[in-house]
Design a protein around this motif. Sequence first.
Motif, PDB file in Angstrom:
ATOM      1  N   ARG A  54       0.822  -1.203   0.000  1.00 28.31           N
ATOM      2  CA  ARG A  54       0.000   0.000   0.000  1.00 28.31           C
ATOM      3  C   ARG A  54       0.863   1.263   0.000  1.00 28.31           C
ATOM      4  O   ARG A  54       0.577   2.229  -0.694  1.00 28.31           O
ATOM      5  CB  ARG A  54      -0.902   0.006   1.247  1.00 28.31           C
ATOM      6  CG  ARG A  54      -2.046   0.999   1.166  1.00 28.31           C
ATOM      7  CD  ARG A  54      -2.822   1.056   2.459  1.00 28.31           C
ATOM      8  NE  ARG A  54      -2.104   1.800   3.493  1.00 28.31           N
ATOM      9  CZ  ARG A  54      -1.993   3.125   3.514  1.00 28.31           C
ATOM     10  NH1 ARG A  54      -2.548   3.855   2.569  1.00 28.31           N
ATOM     11  NH2 ARG A  54      -1.323   3.723   4.476  1.00 28.31           N
ATOM     12  N   GLY A  79       7.239  -8.099  -3.991  1.00 34.18           N
ATOM     13  CA  GLY A  79       7.387  -7.810  -5.422  1.00 34.18           C
ATOM     14  C   GLY A  79       7.955  -8.986  -6.186  1.00 34.18           C
ATOM     15  O   GLY A  79       8.242 -10.046  -5.638  1.00 34.18           O
ATOM     16  N   GLU A  80       8.104  -8.771  -7.504  1.00 38.18           N
ATOM     17  CA  GLU A  80       8.574  -9.848  -8.365  1.00 38.18           C
ATOM     18  C   GLU A  80      10.039 -10.177  -8.100  1.00 38.18           C
ATOM     19  O   GLU A  80      10.489 -11.283  -8.319  1.00 38.18           O
ATOM     20  CB  GLU A  80       8.409  -9.466  -9.846  1.00 38.18           C
ATOM     21  CG  GLU A  80       6.980  -9.182 -10.263  1.00 38.18           C
ATOM     22  CD  GLU A  80       6.013 -10.272  -9.826  1.00 38.18           C
ATOM     23  OE1 GLU A  80       6.349 -11.466  -9.955  1.00 38.18           O
ATOM     24  OE2 GLU A  80       4.913  -9.929  -9.337  1.00 38.18           O
ATOM     25  N   VAL A 131      10.016  -0.400  -5.584  1.00 35.61           N
ATOM     26  CA  VAL A 131       8.817  -1.081  -5.084  1.00 35.61           C
ATOM     27  C   VAL A 131       7.650  -0.100  -5.163  1.00 35.61           C
ATOM     28  O   VAL A 131       7.792   1.071  -4.816  1.00 35.61           O
ATOM     29  CB  VAL A 131       9.015  -1.556  -3.630  1.00 35.61           C
ATOM     30  CG1 VAL A 131       7.735  -2.174  -3.090  1.00 35.61           C
ATOM     31  CG2 VAL A 131      10.161  -2.555  -3.560  1.00 35.61           C
ATOM     32  N   ALA A 132       6.493  -0.558  -5.640  1.00 33.03           N
ATOM     33  CA  ALA A 132       5.371   0.343  -5.847  1.00 33.03           C
ATOM     34  C   ALA A 132       4.115  -0.235  -5.224  1.00 33.03           C
ATOM     35  O   ALA A 132       4.031  -1.436  -4.991  1.00 33.03           O
ATOM     36  CB  ALA A 132       5.165   0.566  -7.348  1.00 33.03           C
ATOM     37  N   PRO A 133       3.120   0.618  -4.957  1.00 32.72           N
ATOM     38  CA  PRO A 133       1.846   0.118  -4.468  1.00 32.72           C
ATOM     39  C   PRO A 133       1.286  -0.935  -5.426  1.00 32.72           C
ATOM     40  O   PRO A 133       1.534  -0.877  -6.636  1.00 32.72           O
ATOM     41  CB  PRO A 133       0.962   1.367  -4.441  1.00 32.72           C
ATOM     42  CG  PRO A 133       1.914   2.494  -4.296  1.00 32.72           C
ATOM     43  CD  PRO A 133       3.149   2.090  -5.012  1.00 32.72           C
ATOM     44  N   LEU A 134       0.565  -1.857  -4.892  1.00 33.34           N
ATOM     45  CA  LEU A 134      -0.080  -2.964  -5.608  1.00 33.34           C
ATOM     46  C   LEU A 134       0.883  -4.094  -5.973  1.00 33.34           C
ATOM     47  O   LEU A 134       0.469  -5.110  -6.519  1.00 33.34           O
ATOM     48  CB  LEU A 134      -0.827  -2.502  -6.868  1.00 33.34           C
ATOM     49  CG  LEU A 134      -1.935  -1.467  -6.615  1.00 33.34           C
ATOM     50  CD1 LEU A 134      -2.663  -1.136  -7.911  1.00 33.34           C
ATOM     51  CD2 LEU A 134      -2.936  -1.998  -5.592  1.00 33.34           C
ATOM     52  N   ASP A 135       2.177  -3.950  -5.684  1.00 31.69           N
ATOM     53  CA  ASP A 135       3.082  -5.090  -5.845  1.00 31.69           C
ATOM     54  C   ASP A 135       2.632  -6.176  -4.865  1.00 31.69           C
ATOM     55  O   ASP A 135       2.192  -5.879  -3.764  1.00 31.69           O
ATOM     56  CB  ASP A 135       4.539  -4.696  -5.507  1.00 31.69           C
ATOM     57  CG  ASP A 135       5.186  -3.895  -6.621  1.00 31.69           C
ATOM     58  OD1 ASP A 135       4.515  -3.654  -7.638  1.00 31.69           O
ATOM     59  OD2 ASP A 135       6.361  -3.510  -6.473  1.00 31.69           O
ATOM     60  N   ASN A 136       2.802  -7.426  -5.286  1.00 30.08           N
ATOM     61  CA  ASN A 136       2.363  -8.519  -4.432  1.00 30.08           C
ATOM     62  C   ASN A 136       3.332  -8.756  -3.284  1.00 30.08           C
ATOM     63  O   ASN A 136       4.535  -8.552  -3.417  1.00 30.08           O
ATOM     64  CB  ASN A 136       2.259  -9.811  -5.238  1.00 30.08           C
ATOM     65  CG  ASN A 136       0.997  -9.825  -6.069  1.00 30.08           C
ATOM     66  OD1 ASN A 136      -0.012  -9.238  -5.670  1.00 30.08           O
ATOM     67  ND2 ASN A 136       1.063 -10.460  -7.220  1.00 30.08           N
ATOM     68  N   ASP A 138       6.670  -6.191 -12.668  1.00 35.89           N
ATOM     69  CA  ASP A 138       6.278  -4.888 -12.146  1.00 35.89           C
ATOM     70  C   ASP A 138       7.065  -3.749 -12.784  1.00 35.89           C
ATOM     71  O   ASP A 138       6.518  -2.735 -13.168  1.00 35.89           O
ATOM     72  CB  ASP A 138       6.517  -4.836 -10.629  1.00 35.89           C
ATOM     73  CG  ASP A 138       5.682  -5.870  -9.900  1.00 35.89           C
ATOM     74  OD1 ASP A 138       4.706  -6.324 -10.490  1.00 35.89           O
ATOM     75  OD2 ASP A 138       6.055  -6.212  -8.759  1.00 35.89           O
ATOM     76  N   ARG A 167       5.841  -0.554 -15.153  1.00 40.43           N
ATOM     77  CA  ARG A 167       5.993   0.846 -14.776  1.00 40.43           C
ATOM     78  C   ARG A 167       6.710   1.659 -15.849  1.00 40.43           C
ATOM     79  O   ARG A 167       6.428   2.822 -16.034  1.00 40.43           O
ATOM     80  CB  ARG A 167       6.709   0.958 -13.434  1.00 40.43           C
ATOM     81  CG  ARG A 167       5.748   0.735 -12.283  1.00 40.43           C
ATOM     82  CD  ARG A 167       6.315   1.201 -10.990  1.00 40.43           C
ATOM     83  NE  ARG A 167       7.310   0.279 -10.467  1.00 40.43           N
ATOM     84  CZ  ARG A 167       6.987  -0.842  -9.824  1.00 40.43           C
ATOM     85  NH1 ARG A 167       5.719  -1.173  -9.666  1.00 40.43           N
ATOM     86  NH2 ARG A 167       7.920  -1.622  -9.357  1.00 40.43           N
ATOM     87  N   PRO A 172       0.436   2.982  -9.793  1.00 40.37           N
ATOM     88  CA  PRO A 172       1.410   2.618  -8.749  1.00 40.37           C
ATOM     89  C   PRO A 172       2.815   3.066  -9.141  1.00 40.37           C
ATOM     90  O   PRO A 172       3.340   2.664 -10.178  1.00 40.37           O
ATOM     91  CB  PRO A 172       1.317   1.091  -8.695  1.00 40.37           C
ATOM     92  CG  PRO A 172       0.013   0.750  -9.292  1.00 40.37           C
ATOM     93  CD  PRO A 172      -0.270   1.809 -10.313  1.00 40.37           C
ATOM     94  N   VAL A 173       3.380   3.921  -8.319  1.00 40.56           N
ATOM     95  CA  VAL A 173       4.685   4.502  -8.635  1.00 40.56           C
ATOM     96  C   VAL A 173       5.723   3.897  -7.697  1.00 40.56           C
ATOM     97  O   VAL A 173       5.467   3.729  -6.510  1.00 40.56           O
ATOM     98  CB  VAL A 173       4.632   6.039  -8.455  1.00 40.56           C
ATOM     99  CG1 VAL A 173       6.013   6.638  -8.538  1.00 40.56           C
ATOM    100  CG2 VAL A 173       3.723   6.649  -9.500  1.00 40.56           C
ATOM    101  N   GLY A 174       6.865   3.565  -8.235  1.00 38.82           N
ATOM    102  CA  GLY A 174       7.916   2.914  -7.450  1.00 38.82           C
ATOM    103  C   GLY A 174       8.639   3.886  -6.537  1.00 38.82           C
ATOM    104  O   GLY A 174       8.776   5.074  -6.844  1.00 38.82           O
ATOM    105  N   TYR A 175       9.118   3.364  -5.419  1.00 42.31           N
ATOM    106  CA  TYR A 175       9.915   4.154  -4.478  1.00 42.31           C
ATOM    107  C   TYR A 175      11.213   4.578  -5.160  1.00 42.31           C
ATOM    108  O   TYR A 175      11.835   3.792  -5.866  1.00 42.31           O
ATOM    109  CB  TYR A 175      10.196   3.277  -3.246  1.00 42.31           C
ATOM    110  CG  TYR A 175      10.997   3.950  -2.165  1.00 42.31           C
ATOM    111  CD1 TYR A 175      10.499   5.051  -1.493  1.00 42.31           C
ATOM    112  CD2 TYR A 175      12.241   3.467  -1.808  1.00 42.31           C
ATOM    113  CE1 TYR A 175      11.222   5.661  -0.490  1.00 42.31           C
ATOM    114  CE2 TYR A 175      12.987   4.067  -0.807  1.00 42.31           C
ATOM    115  CZ  TYR A 175      12.469   5.168  -0.152  1.00 42.31           C
ATOM    116  OH  TYR A 175      13.195   5.764   0.835  1.00 42.31           O
TER     117      TYR A 175
END
Lengths: 589, 470
Positions: A10, A34-35, A61-66, B3, B7, B33-36
């Motif tokens: 999240r 994530g993957e 790492v982004a939101p919605l990654d598993n 992922d 992106r 969804p944007v990555g850190y």
Amino acid sequence: MNERIIGQVRRVNGPVIEAMGIGDARMLELVKVGESGLIGEIIKLSGNGATIQVYEDTTGVAPLDNVYGTGRPLSLELGPGLLGTIYDGIQRPLDALLALSGRFIERGVSAEALDRTRLWAFEPRVAVGDEVSAGAVLGVVQETSRIEHRVCAPPGVSGRLVSVAPAGEYRVDETIAVVSGPDGERELSMMQRWPIREPRPVAQRKPLDIPLITGQRVIDTLFPLAKGGTVAIPGGFGTGKTMTQHAIAKWCDADIIVYIGCGERGNEMTDVLNEFPKLVDPRTGKSLMERTILIANTSNMPVSAREASVYTGVTLAEYYRDQGYHVAVMADSTSRWAEALRELSGRMEEMPAEEGFPAYLPTRIAEFYERAGYAETLSGADGSVTIIGAVSPPGGDFSEPVTQHTKRFVRCFWGLDRQLANARHYPAISWLDSYSEYLGDVRPWWEERVGPDWATAREEIMELLQKEVRLLQVVKLVGPDALPDSQRFVIEVCSMFKNAFLQQSAFDDVDRYSTVEKQLRMLLAIMAYWRRGQEAIKRGVTLHKLKRVKAVQDLVKMKFTIPNESPEEFDRLMARLERGIDQLEAIYA
Amino acid sequence: MRDEERRVLMSGREYVGAARIDGPLVFVRGTHPVGYRELVECVDADGNVRLGMVLDTSDDAVVVQVFEGTDGLTMPGTRTRFRGRPLTVGVSDRMLGRVFDGLGRPVDGGPAPLADDEPDVNGRPINPTAREYPRDFIQTGISVIDGMNTLIRGQKLPIFSGNGLPHNELAAQIARQAKLRGGATDFAVVFAAMGVKHDVARFFMRSFEETGALDNVALFLSLADAPSIERIITPRTALTLAEHLAYDRGLHVLVVMTDMSNYCESLREISTLRGEIPSRKGYPGYLYSDLAELYERSGMIRGVKGSITQLPILTMPNDDISHPIPDLSGYITEGQIVFEREMNGRGIYPPVAGLPSLSRLMKDGIGGGMTREDHPHLASQLFAAYSYVKDVRNLASVIGEEELTPLDHQYMEFGEFFERRFVNQRRDEDRTIEQTLDLGWEALKLLPAEELHRVTDEELDAYYHGNGQS
């Protein structure tokens, strides 16, 4: 490992990730994010959300990654092949990572902690039909030329042996025994897993009355540490925490060393890696690397792995303790660990206590040091874990929270002094601030094994050092000339004690390590000078003349000139000292 | 689909409007969804592109720090693109001899050099097993450094200075004079200026020019008038180039970073804006880790020819060495050169405080075969004697110099010689290590031989009584 999706990311804030949609996750469960499968641990659950601390860099790492759950807590692989290896904070072997990802550590790489291809010569010590319980030695493996690895039944296993592998070569994950217990049959291999945050069980704890001999005179003689004890070494930067830790790791009489480089410099770990294989243990004649496990989580490696690294180190230590070994754990530095706690706590927006540290800091410190101890293991042998923790107080100020809380839970304190370090007096352990509560416990050992006059000589010199402090205050006001020779002689003896005894060169082949016999002989020699010198001064010999006696000047250099192997040379030195002072007395008295 | 790939595909999207702008931070809502730590391009109303980085990402909002400041951005007019990859910088050895801004874009009027590689500016931790332990002595020609606080190739040795002290002169002198004994080497200097004034930058440029070294220097300037947020990325850009030059091109790189205090101030600014829980003096709890990410990007790697030696400069606020910035730096770096205002006041250059200065890597880089066999003991003896001088001076200030014993008088003389002749030198004076060590012995000759406990009898014979080679 059956991994299942337990939720989605999240929010990402540095090493802390919040996940949502969590159904069946467990506290402290190991997860992959994530993957690329970044390794993390669940540290908070609330509603359908979870907070995860990630042991790798979270860039990208982004939101919605598993988020994948592994169903087990963060645990170590324990078995033959640990010794001589360098791991990161979560037990990834750095050598294997080097082969996988090159000179920089990439994210998401993983390697087995124990080499699955290597064959170990296993010799069974049990037979089919034997009743075994947790801790029973099933067989042995010669792990290095000096350490026999005892393969023990892991905690929780008990029953009758249905089969045992014959002597031969096996890989760590091959079955070497089958135990039939109340819950059915269980296959055992040489490898077992253990969660890092859970202390391994022992049969019972025992009193600490055997000193851990470090070969460092200021430690062994003035502030001794017991096997199974705990000690803190606080000191500002440049006061020699790491040098002291290295010296102990090299020369102490533990069977196994676990060295945790927690949030410290990369080059220091390289130094250990280069130096230890070349150094020879004076007791066994074998390379020091054969008894050492390194945990390197340097300051630029992810901060949460730093938090885990101290637990990883102490769990490895407990595993060898359970085999009946004496293990010393060096944690350098526990302040970096505490700061990692602070950083993670801050990212989780917890309410801070002192200086931003979380309120549970003292609890964590206590839990960590309480994993030290001298114990009867489940198999009935004696083993110990000694924890030597460096503390890096900001600004060298010992009143800060980490030093203060650590002091509450350790029984020995070696305070490093900035003034001494500036004068390049190493080890810069202050004889005024330091203490050891083990003194009374180890006294019988010293008196029995080394010499009956140890405790009295030690008390005498400590008293002189206290007296010197008062005299130096007078000197500061009126100059040394104002004191009579008898009082200046106190200062002279103390200064000799500091130069000749307390100061110890880590780089000199003779001086870097002193046996207990040599330590006591040196101390007695200095005390003899004190007694004879006092008498001579009473008889009218001036201090100036006394200092010029050749044997007195040789006392200062005895640490370099008299090797550990020839304590008889002390007899000759003492005789010359007596003669020299006698002659002076004959002239002046 | 992975992922990351997804992106990158999303990076074509542009979001119009910001939810909030606060200092250098832009908050954007309703994104994919944007990555850190993703690279961000913020386009202002005039169409200018500003670069930024994702600091915090959630399903609800994304926080972006904009390196070029947010001046003139409007809430509805700002368009944001998330690039799906971290901030990278193009690097090549053609960047030597050029001047760049903090993000690696040329500011000297020339075209952008063709990049050979485009690594992530944040770097990655070096595997400790891949490191080579540094042990090559660098002769700086400055006695107090070579003799007492030896610089080693691959070391990170900061200068802890104060405002108004000659740290820039010393750094420039080291950059000019530093050499390995026995031969020329391929060297380069990477210079990162964070929040310093134009004339300081010009001083360094002129100093490099005078020695004809400018072609081997890459300058990254984020000066006092640039947005303070740019300082956060400046040292990372510079170190990324340094890593390329050292580990891919085999050059020996000296990285001068000035002033680290300004860098830390910027970090505090961002942290405060984000409402993070502060630790000491308002600095964020991760200051140590953040500084370590910079300082640890130095050293040598096994099987690779090049090296990175770091010479960070930081001005201690109020000359306080226990201030978090010097304190945390000292815990990470391999020693420190500490300046003392009182020495400077007495006209001693470089005003290096004898006792608190330290080089941790010195022990393995000096002695027979490297400098000279008497060096370790001599240095230790000089430290011990000088430390006693400090005590004697304190005593003298109470009881008066006349009351001192004859021995203490000798120590006073030694102290004077040590500071005036050994430490003090001209700004263009380049002493060999032999000259430095001989000068050290000359100082010790002012003391009686019985006082010298830390040198061996053989060394005394050879250098003190003077029947040896010296």
